[in-house]
Write a protein that holds these residues in place. Structure first.
Motif, PDB file in Angstrom:
ATOM      1  N   GLY A   1      54.526 -17.232 -63.999  1.00  0.00           N
ATOM      2  CA  GLY A   1      53.734 -16.302 -65.010  1.00  0.00           C
ATOM      3  C   GLY A   1      53.764 -14.967 -64.546  1.00  0.00           C
ATOM      4  N   ILE A   2      52.997 -14.013 -65.237  1.00  0.00           N
ATOM      5  CA  ILE A   2      52.829 -12.771 -65.087  1.00  0.00           C
ATOM      6  C   ILE A   2      52.377 -12.514 -63.699  1.00  0.00           C
ATOM      7  CG2 ILE A   2      51.288 -10.650 -65.381  1.00  0.00           C
ATOM      8  CD1 ILE A   2      51.036 -11.896 -68.464  1.00  0.00           C
ATOM      9  N   LYS A   3      51.300 -13.180 -63.009  1.00  0.00           N
ATOM     10  CA  LYS A   3      51.253 -12.864 -61.455  1.00  0.00           C
ATOM     11  C   LYS A   3      52.189 -13.219 -60.572  1.00  0.00           C
ATOM     12  CE  LYS A   3      47.796 -14.335 -57.722  1.00  0.00           C
ATOM     13  NZ  LYS A   3      46.779 -15.369 -57.881  1.00  0.00           N
ATOM     14  N   GLY A   4      52.635 -14.386 -61.002  1.00  0.00           N
ATOM     15  CA  GLY A   4      54.027 -14.724 -60.102  1.00  0.00           C
ATOM     16  C   GLY A   4      55.032 -13.593 -60.107  1.00  0.00           C
ATOM     17  N   TRP A   5      55.461 -13.263 -61.392  1.00  0.00           N
ATOM     18  CA  TRP A   5      56.424 -12.015 -61.439  1.00  0.00           C
ATOM     19  C   TRP A   5      56.083 -10.845 -60.735  1.00  0.00           C
ATOM     20  CZ3 TRP A   5      56.125  -6.957 -63.190  1.00  0.00           C
ATOM     21  CH2 TRP A   5      57.417  -6.495 -63.484  1.00  0.00           C
ATOM     22  N   PHE A   6      54.690 -10.378 -60.714  1.00  0.00           N
ATOM     23  CA  PHE A   6      54.230  -9.384 -60.232  1.00  0.00           C
ATOM     24  C   PHE A   6      54.450  -9.339 -58.653  1.00  0.00           C
ATOM     25  CE2 PHE A   6      51.004  -6.807 -58.260  1.00  0.00           C
ATOM     26  CZ  PHE A   6      51.210  -5.542 -58.465  1.00  0.00           C
ATOM     27  N   MET A   7      54.057 -10.424 -58.275  1.00  0.00           N
ATOM     28  CA  MET A   7      54.101 -10.667 -56.746  1.00  0.00           C
ATOM     29  C   MET A   7      55.553 -10.603 -56.110  1.00  0.00           C
ATOM     30  SD  MET A   7      51.058 -13.399 -55.750  1.00  0.00           S
ATOM     31  CE  MET A   7      51.427 -13.308 -53.949  1.00  0.00           C
TER      32      MET A   7
ATOM     33  N   GLU B   1      57.246 -18.628 -50.872  1.00  0.00           N
ATOM     34  CA  GLU B   1      56.129 -19.201 -52.012  1.00  0.00           C
ATOM     35  C   GLU B   1      55.832 -17.930 -52.715  1.00  0.00           C
ATOM     36  OE1 GLU B   1      55.980 -20.562 -49.044  1.00  0.00           O
ATOM     37  OE2 GLU B   1      55.820 -22.559 -49.101  1.00  0.00           O
ATOM     38  N   TYR B   2      55.619 -16.583 -52.045  1.00  0.00           N
ATOM     39  CA  TYR B   2      55.218 -15.360 -52.740  1.00  0.00           C
ATOM     40  C   TYR B   2      56.448 -14.967 -53.515  1.00  0.00           C
ATOM     41  CZ  TYR B   2      51.706 -14.634 -49.274  1.00  0.00           C
ATOM     42  OH  TYR B   2      50.345 -14.799 -48.467  1.00  0.00           O
ATOM     43  N   PHE B   3      57.443 -15.661 -53.587  1.00  0.00           N
ATOM     44  CA  PHE B   3      58.615 -15.161 -54.506  1.00  0.00           C
ATOM     45  C   PHE B   3      59.036 -16.133 -55.306  1.00  0.00           C
ATOM     46  CE2 PHE B   3      58.871 -12.968 -50.511  1.00  0.00           C
ATOM     47  CZ  PHE B   3      59.664 -11.649 -50.736  1.00  0.00           C
ATOM     48  N   THR B   4      58.069 -17.439 -55.627  1.00  0.00           N
ATOM     49  CA  THR B   4      58.461 -18.173 -56.535  1.00  0.00           C
ATOM     50  C   THR B   4      57.240 -18.770 -57.627  1.00  0.00           C
ATOM     51  OG1 THR B   4      57.839 -20.049 -54.860  1.00  0.00           O
ATOM     52  CG2 THR B   4      59.933 -19.498 -55.056  1.00  0.00           C
TER      53      THR B   4
ATOM     54  N   ALA C   1      58.046  -9.063 -57.611  1.00  0.00           N
ATOM     55  CA  ALA C   1      58.611  -7.517 -57.771  1.00  0.00           C
ATOM     56  C   ALA C   1      57.977  -6.760 -56.626  1.00  0.00           C
ATOM     57  CB  ALA C   1      58.004  -7.163 -58.893  1.00  0.00           C
ATOM     58  N   PHE C   2      56.488  -6.993 -56.306  1.00  0.00           N
ATOM     59  CA  PHE C   2      56.064  -6.313 -55.330  1.00  0.00           C
ATOM     60  C   PHE C   2      56.703  -6.481 -53.998  1.00  0.00           C
ATOM     61  CE2 PHE C   2      53.090  -5.779 -51.845  1.00  0.00           C
ATOM     62  CZ  PHE C   2      52.397  -4.643 -51.766  1.00  0.00           C
ATOM     63  N   PHE C   3      56.796  -7.798 -53.419  1.00  0.00           N
ATOM     64  CA  PHE C   3      57.160  -7.868 -52.295  1.00  0.00           C
ATOM     65  C   PHE C   3      58.683  -7.562 -52.243  1.00  0.00           C
ATOM     66  CE2 PHE C   3      53.729 -11.131 -51.965  1.00  0.00           C
ATOM     67  CZ  PHE C   3      52.988 -10.580 -50.774  1.00  0.00           C
ATOM     68  N   ALA C   4      59.489  -7.790 -53.298  1.00  0.00           N
ATOM     69  CA  ALA C   4      60.980  -7.499 -52.881  1.00  0.00           C
ATOM     70  C   ALA C   4      60.840  -5.806 -53.212  1.00  0.00           C
ATOM     71  CB  ALA C   4      61.804  -7.948 -54.285  1.00  0.00           C
ATOM     72  N   GLY C   5      59.896  -5.115 -53.792  1.00  0.00           N
ATOM     73  CA  GLY C   5      60.107  -3.652 -53.735  1.00  0.00           C
ATOM     74  C   GLY C   5      59.592  -3.112 -52.424  1.00  0.00           C
ATOM     75  N   THR C   6      58.894  -3.799 -51.837  1.00  0.00           N
ATOM     76  CA  THR C   6      58.277  -3.287 -50.570  1.00  0.00           C
ATOM     77  C   THR C   6      59.218  -3.796 -49.125  1.00  0.00           C
ATOM     78  OG1 THR C   6      56.661  -5.029 -50.223  1.00  0.00           O
ATOM     79  CG2 THR C   6      56.085  -3.080 -51.292  1.00  0.00           C
TER      80      THR C   6
END
Length: 246
Positions: free
Chosen positions: A71-77, A65-68, A79-84
């Protein structure tokens, strides 16, 4: 690529300057080969600061669910989880725990580092809670050493339920690797897995200096009176793994 950009170019340098991590025992993390990092879990920020101080990439799993999100919050989360380096896992079904384990096993079999929080959830009050045996199963099935880690003050930096962070120096203790290869082939033995898990949690308790509660943190969250401070059992003596006889 995104992971290394965040760690070394964008987010990492900023966090190092602002929070000035102080780490004891970083040399205990093997420079090569599969490794399991087992840490206590005080704050969402643990998943930021712990990989930040490591010289190698650390992979966690998180619910899909963190990846789906939208909006802006969903995109940021996302990107963050994928990036880490976080890998999404479907945790909605009965095989959720097995799916997470299999994902981490693939990481370890590729010779990389898998991060895990044996308590299964964030501590509701800063104390250290009973570990789930998935960490032992992961060690037994992969043959990888387990490096215990204590996050010391991330709950002060980001208190539970708070979005804003306090500027404090991050403090982390890294213990010596724990090796369980002598129990190879015993994955699935619940007594062995419980004993191994307790050894890991005892070492995290020593490194953290936090009070130990022999109750699952998730149970406390659903039943707040399950482990009131006045009923908290004393920390156990270091539990030896069971002797194996022919």
């Amino acid at each position: 690529m995104l992971y290394w950009l965040l760690k070394w170019v964008f987010l990492g340098p900023l966090l190092r300057v602002v929070f000035r991590p102080r780490v004891e025992g970083l040399a205990n993390v093997p420079a090569t080969g599969p490794v399991i990092l087992a840490s206590n879990h005080l704050s969402f920020s643990d998943s930021i600061f712990m990989p930040l101080i490591m010289r190698r990439k650390v992979t966690f799993v998180a619910k899909a669910e963190y990846f789906t999100g939208k909006g802006i919050k969903g995109w940021f989360m996302k990107a963050f989880f994928a990036g880490t380096g976080t890998i999404p896992v479907d945790r909605s079904g009965g095989r959720a725990a097995r799916a997470a384990l299999d994902t981490q096993l693939r990481v370890l079999r590729a010779g990389n580092i898998a991060g895990i929080y044996p308590e299964g959830t964030r501590s509701p009050d800063g104390r250290l809670y009973r570990g789930k045996t998935g960490v032992a199963r992961l060690a037994l099935e992969s043959g990888a050493p387990v490096v215990p880690i204590a996050m010391l003050n991330t709950d002060d930096i980001q208190p539970t339920g708070k979005l804003m962070w306090k500027i404090r120096r991050v403090r982390i203790n890294v213990g010596e690797p724990l090796e369980f290869s002598r129990y190879a082939g015993m994955a699935g033995d619940r007594y062995v897995e419980r004993a191994i898990t307790d050894q890991i949690m005892y070492r995290i308790m020593e490194l953290s200096g936090r009070e130990y509660v022999d109750v699952y943190a998730a149970k406390l969250k659903t039943a707040p009176t399950a482990a009131a401070p006045s009923e908290t059992p004393a920390a156990p003596a270091a539990p030896p793994a069971p002797e194996i006889t022919a």
